[in-house]
Write a protein that holds these residues in place. Structure first.
Motif, PDB file in Angstrom:
ATOM      1  N   UNK A  36       1.527 -39.633 -39.467  1.00 35.11           N
ATOM      2  CA  UNK A  36       1.901 -41.038 -39.262  1.00 35.11           C
ATOM      3  C   UNK A  36       1.028 -41.710 -38.213  1.00 35.11           C
ATOM      4  N   UNK A  37       0.783 -41.054 -37.092  1.00 31.40           N
ATOM      5  CA  UNK A  37       0.013 -41.656 -36.000  1.00 31.40           C
ATOM      6  C   UNK A  37      -1.490 -41.457 -36.145  1.00 31.40           C
ATOM      7  N   UNK A  38      -1.905 -40.659 -37.123  1.00 29.87           N
ATOM      8  CA  UNK A  38      -3.324 -40.330 -37.272  1.00 29.87           C
ATOM      9  C   UNK A  38      -4.054 -41.439 -38.025  1.00 29.87           C
ATOM     10  N   UNK A  39      -5.138 -41.927 -37.445  1.00 30.57           N
ATOM     11  CA  UNK A  39      -5.924 -42.964 -38.114  1.00 30.57           C
ATOM     12  C   UNK A  39      -7.180 -42.398 -38.772  1.00 30.57           C
ATOM     13  N   UNK A  40      -7.777 -41.353 -38.159  1.00 32.86           N
ATOM     14  CA  UNK A  40      -8.952 -40.697 -38.728  1.00 32.86           C
ATOM     15  C   UNK A  40      -8.689 -39.191 -38.763  1.00 32.86           C
ATOM     16  N   UNK A  41      -8.920 -38.606 -39.932  1.00 30.31           N
ATOM     17  CA  UNK A  41      -8.756 -37.167 -40.119  1.00 30.31           C
ATOM     18  C   UNK A  41     -10.077 -36.567 -40.583  1.00 30.31           C
ATOM     19  N   UNK A  42     -10.210 -35.280 -40.405  1.00 33.47           N
ATOM     20  CA  UNK A  42     -11.413 -34.574 -40.828  1.00 33.47           C
ATOM     21  C   UNK A  42     -11.008 -33.433 -41.744  1.00 33.47           C
ATOM     22  N   UNK A  43     -11.491 -33.468 -42.975  1.00 32.13           N
ATOM     23  CA  UNK A  43     -11.253 -32.392 -43.934  1.00 32.13           C
ATOM     24  C   UNK A  43     -12.456 -31.460 -43.929  1.00 32.13           C
ATOM     25  N   UNK A  44     -12.214 -30.172 -43.706  1.00 27.41           N
ATOM     26  CA  UNK A  44     -13.288 -29.187 -43.774  1.00 27.41           C
ATOM     27  C   UNK A  44     -12.859 -28.056 -44.691  1.00 27.41           C
TER      28      UNK A  44
END
Length: 347
Positions: free
Chosen positions: A225-233
């Motif tokens: 909910x609070x995350x604006x940018x995520x990183x998928x690896x």
């Protein structure tokens, strides 16, 4: 076991002590006019660490660049001091390159050498301490590199077959996984006959066969909910036979809910590296240089999304392709930025 380095640096502070005593004598008759900051500015028995030659912006924590390199910090003290860095990480990823006094300033320049974060973007950290034991003084800065994991999947619960990537004799199709394994939430789209061509192997998954393509869909991942940018690896490796015959190596990665790729859209195509069929260590080195990195942002139409799902599909157009077998492992989603933390530069 914690690893540490220590460097001692002596700084003779007789002159500074005299200036400090003079400042205190001047301030005593008119104590009300001397602020706490003014007194601290003249003290020699303090240790401060900053990013500039000024004594402002005193550090307690600092993020190191993912790509490694050099970083410069400044130590303000009229005392002699020791510099040490301790970390629980298996690699001694920060070292002192140089430490020098800036003449006439009571300030020292500390240059750190930072190792790049390779093979994973998982957060690692350690404590930089600058201390004078005789006076029981010290300043501590937590140094970190990488990101906190929101989701991490190593498939360690899959124990089918062997690690040999050329041996498919004992891999098991996803519909035949145990009940406990299915509860991890990974699914694959079945054909008209109820068969899906995602195979469990020894601590990783293979997508597709020589006759059919396949996909692998993550469980619904919450807490964003609070995350604006995520990183998928993730690690992805393309199939090649022992004789050197290569499959296609395209993999389509899609976000089925909860985000868009920073590069645009909800789908991205990557090319997996091939197995080294000539190596005698193909089973232990199959994941070398296979890490893929994709940045995700919250969708504009639903910035308050609380869950996200990812789909991996053999082929480059979103449609499952045969003879495009891909091995998948180490799927991670990291938190890069949260709402309210200010601006961020995505490289």
């Amino acid at each position: 076991m914690k690893k540490s380095f220590k460097i001692s640096f002596k700084y003779h502070s007789l002159t500074i002590h005299k200036v400090t005593m003079y400042a205190l004598l001047v301030c005593l008759p008119i104590l009300s006019s001397c602020s706490k900051d003014e007194l601290l500015d003249g003290r020699s028995d303090v240790i401060l660490v900053t990013e500039t030659t000024e004594k402002t912006g005193v550090l307690t924590q600092l993020a190191m660049p993912l790509e490694g390199g050099k970083d410069t910090l400044y130590i303000h003290s009229g005392l002699e001091f020791n510099v040490a860095f301790e970390t629980d990480d298996k690699e001694e990823w920060i070292k002192v390159e140089s430490l020098e006094q800036l003449p006439g300033t009571g300030t020292s320049r500390l240059i750190l050498s930072i190792a790049p974060l390779q093979g994973s973007y998982n957060l690692r950290s350690g404590m930089l301490s600058v201390s004078n034991k005789s006076k029981y003084l010290g300043h501590f800065v937590r140094l970190s590199q990488g990101y906190t994991a929101r989701f991490a999947e190593t498939f360690s619960w899959l124990k089918y077959g062997t690690f040999d990537p050329f041996d498919a004799s004992r891999e098991v199709a996803i519909q035949s996984w145990s009940t406990a394994q299915k509860q991890y939430g990974w699914t694959s789209t079945a054909d008209g006959g109820g068969l899906a061509y995602a195979f469990g192997r020894n601590e990783h998954v293979k997508l597709g066969s020589d006759l059919a393509g396949a996909d692998l869909i993550s469980p619904r991942i919450g807490g964003i909910v609070k995350d604006s940018i995520l990183l998928l690896t993730f690690n992805a490796v393309a199939q090649v036979s022992r004789a050197g015959e290569k499959d296609l190596n395209k993999l389509t990665v899609s976000i089925t809910e909860g985000g868009d790729f920073v590069s645009g859209g909800r789908s991205a195509v990557v090319e997996a590296v091939y197995l080294d069929h000539q190596s005698s260590m193909a089973d232990t080195k199959m994941w070398d240089n296979s890490l893929h990195v994709l940045y995700i942002k919250k969708p504009d139409i639903d910035p308050n999304a609380s869950t996200i799902k990812i789909r991996f599909n053999t082929g480059g157009d979103g449609q499952s392709a045969a003879s495009n077998r891909i091995f998948i492992d180490n799927v991670n989603i990291h938190v890069v930025h949260q709402f309210g933390e200010g601006n961020i530069l995505i490289r």
